[in-house]
Design an enzyme around this catalytic site. Structure first.
Site, short mmCIF file in Angstrom:
data_model
loop_
_atom_site.label_atom_id
_atom_site.label_comp_id
_atom_site.label_asym_id
_atom_site.label_seq_id
_atom_site.Cartn_x
_atom_site.Cartn_y
_atom_site.Cartn_z
N ARG A 56 0.83 -1.22 0.00
CA ARG A 56 0.00 0.00 0.00
C ARG A 56 0.86 1.26 0.00
NH1 ARG A 56 -2.07 2.12 4.49
NH2 ARG A 56 -2.37 0.12 5.51
N TYR A 109 -17.51 13.88 -15.52
CA TYR A 109 -17.93 12.48 -15.42
C TYR A 109 -18.91 12.34 -14.23
CZ TYR A 109 -17.69 7.59 -14.07
OH TYR A 109 -18.02 6.32 -13.69
N ASP A 183 -8.45 16.60 -15.14
CA ASP A 183 -8.66 15.19 -15.49
C ASP A 183 -8.34 15.04 -16.98
OD1 ASP A 183 -9.75 12.77 -16.36
OD2 ASP A 183 -11.31 12.80 -14.81
N LYS A 208 -8.90 3.65 -19.13
CA LYS A 208 -9.27 4.03 -20.49
C LYS A 208 -8.05 3.92 -21.42
CE LYS A 208 -12.96 4.50 -18.28
NZ LYS A 208 -13.18 5.52 -17.31
N1 LCS Z 1 -12.61 10.56 -15.09
C1 LCS Z 1 -13.27 10.45 -16.25
C2 LCS Z 1 -13.19 11.57 -17.25
C3 LCS Z 1 -14.02 9.32 -16.51
O1 LCS Z 1 -14.66 9.24 -17.68
C4 LCS Z 1 -14.08 8.28 -15.55
C5 LCS Z 1 -14.85 7.03 -15.77
C6 LCS Z 1 -13.39 8.44 -14.35
C7 LCS Z 1 -12.65 9.59 -14.16
C8 LCS Z 1 -13.40 7.40 -13.27
O2 LCS Z 1 -12.55 6.37 -13.60
P1 LCS Z 1 -12.67 4.86 -13.05
O3 LCS Z 1 -12.81 4.96 -11.58
O4 LCS Z 1 -13.89 4.28 -13.68
O5 LCS Z 1 -11.41 4.24 -13.49
N2 LCS Z 1 -15.67 7.10 -16.90
C9 LCS Z 1 -16.47 6.19 -17.33
C10 LCS Z 1 -17.27 6.36 -18.47
O6 LCS Z 1 -17.39 7.40 -19.11
N3 LCS Z 1 -17.90 5.25 -18.73
O7 LCS Z 1 -17.63 4.28 -17.78
C11 LCS Z 1 -16.72 4.83 -16.80
#
Ligand code: LCS
Length: 396
Positions: A56, A109, A183, A208
């Site tokens: 961690r 998001y 972001d 992503k």
């Molecule tokens: N920031 C952005 C711009 C995102 O689109 C997402 C997830 C996150 C942070 C969070 O990331 P995660 O915890 O899921 O790794 N976006 C998603 C979307 O547009 N579709 O499914 C998840």
């Protein structure tokens, strides 16, 4: 390594010599590390000796990945997290305290939006949402006591592009000590490096493009050493504990090696699909920063190397939008983005279902909006699939 080109950096950046000279990064699948002596354990906990303690707090597989991401974003230091939301919540909870003020863009998001509008206010953080593509409105929302500013480089879900240099300059002029947090998930460091344009912290959902293969959930935060020490030792270690596992770190190191060629191919495909959608009678409006018709095109062309793989478009009615989603065959009806497969989804009822109807309108999209994450297939096949889905949904 900083002077190397980007294609070299995604493959070699931060590359320490691996144990046994292995070419690929070993997976240190361990929760803890054995100390040579009680004294050594004490010195490591006291920060008097470098070395691993407990996963961690750090792990060699993850460290190599963190160095590579720091190099790609041009930051001093990076911390990996078990999700993008882990990175965002740990970063913001490390930077903000009760009574502090956060100015964020209105289009975010869905889970970031609920973190900012529901959770942070429960801990006494004052949050103001504003349309940051309107610089006058942003300037009016900024106060000298603002602690943090937050927005997305290409906003989810309507692909709004905000002027990073102008917003960072304005934020620091009015509140010199505030942290501008960006972001960069939709753009990736291949298209834009916000720290070089004046931002202080970059966060990512590495689920992503960075990983790129739809098989990992992960996140990153990148900044200067001082901020990152707080984010790692408070946000990760104590508040969220959202540590990335070594197996996932290995998969992202593997995925990163093709980031440059994936992004080039995805951006080229997206441009073709966006032009097709723009000429398509079933489509009411297309949002893609690469189109000259986009109100964000000028800012995007100034700050971004390419325009990304994300497109959203409005159909003429909610029913036609829903029916289109139910008729795709090649495109996968799924949330997430940045994968080899083209993904299609309905923000108002899926990724952005945390928004009320009024908030959706204020954020600048509707329930007629479809979001497409363009993949690596032949663009003609993506276009043919969308054409048959439109014809089935709307009639020829
Ligand atoms: N920031 C952005 C711009 C995102 O689109 C997402 C997830 C996150 C942070 C969070 O990331 P995660 O915890 O899921 O790794 N976006 C998603 C979307 O547009 N579709 O499914 C998840």
């Amino acid at each position: 390594m900083q002077k190397e080109g980007i294609s070299t950096r995604v493959v070699h950046g931060g590359h320490a010599k691996n144990a046994e000279n292995s070419l690929s990064t070993p997976i240190y699948q361990t929760s803890t590390f054995i100390f040579d002596s009680a004294e050594q354990g004490g010195r490591r906990f006291a920060g008097q000796e470098s070395g691993y303690i407990y996963t961690r707090l750090g792990n060699p597989t993850t460290s190599q990945l963190e160095e590579r991401i720091a190099l790609l974003e041009g930051g001093e230091s990076c911390t990996a997290f078990s999700s993008g939301m882990g990175a965002i919540s740990a970063t913001m909870l490390s930077l903000l305290s009760c009574g502090d003020r956060l100015v964020a863009d209105k289009t975010l998001y869905g889970c970031t939006f609920s973190l900012f509008t529901e959770t942070l206010p429960r801990f006494g953080v004052k949050v103001e949402l504003v349309d940051m593509s309107d610089l006058d409105a942003f300037q009016a929302a900024m106060t000298p006591d603002t602690t943090a500013v937050y927005f997305e480089t290409i906003a989810n879900p309507n692909m709004k592009v905000i002027d990073i240099s102008a917003v960072s300059e304005c934020a620091h002029r009015i509140a010199p000590n505030c942290s501008v947090v960006i972001d960069n998930t939709f753009a990736s460091p291949l298209l834009v490096r916000p720290l070089s344009l004046g931002a202080d912290v970059v966060v990512h959902s590495a689920t992503k493009y960075l990983n790129g293969h739809g098989d990992v959930i992960a996140g990153f935060s990148v900044s200067d050493k001082e901020r990152m020490e707080r984010i790692r030792m408070v946000g990760l270690k104590d508040i969220t504990g959202a540590v990335l596992g070594p197996q996932e770190a290995f998969l992202i190191i593997r995925g990163l090696k093709t980031l440059k060629i994936r992004m080039d191919a995805i951006c080229a495909n997206a441009m073709k699909v966006a032009r097709f959608l723009e000429s398509c009678p079933y489509v009411d409006a297309v949002y893609y920063p690469g189109l000259e018709s986009s109100p964000c095109h000028e800012v995007a062309a100034k700050e971004m190397r390419q325009f990304g793989g994300m497109i959203s478009f409005e159909m003429h009615s909610f029913d036609e939008a829903k029916s289109t989603l139910n008729h795709v065959r090649l495109c996968s009806l799924a949330v997430s983005l940045g994968d080899a497969e083209t993904l299609i989804q309905h923000p108002a009822s899926m990724t952005h279902s945390t928004y009320s109807r009024e908030e959706i309108e204020a954020a600048g999209f509707t329930d007629r909006l479809i979001r497409l994450s363009v993949g690596l297939e032949d663009p003609e096949d993506i276009i043919a699939d969308l054409t048959q889905a439109f014809e089935a949904a709307c009639g020829k």
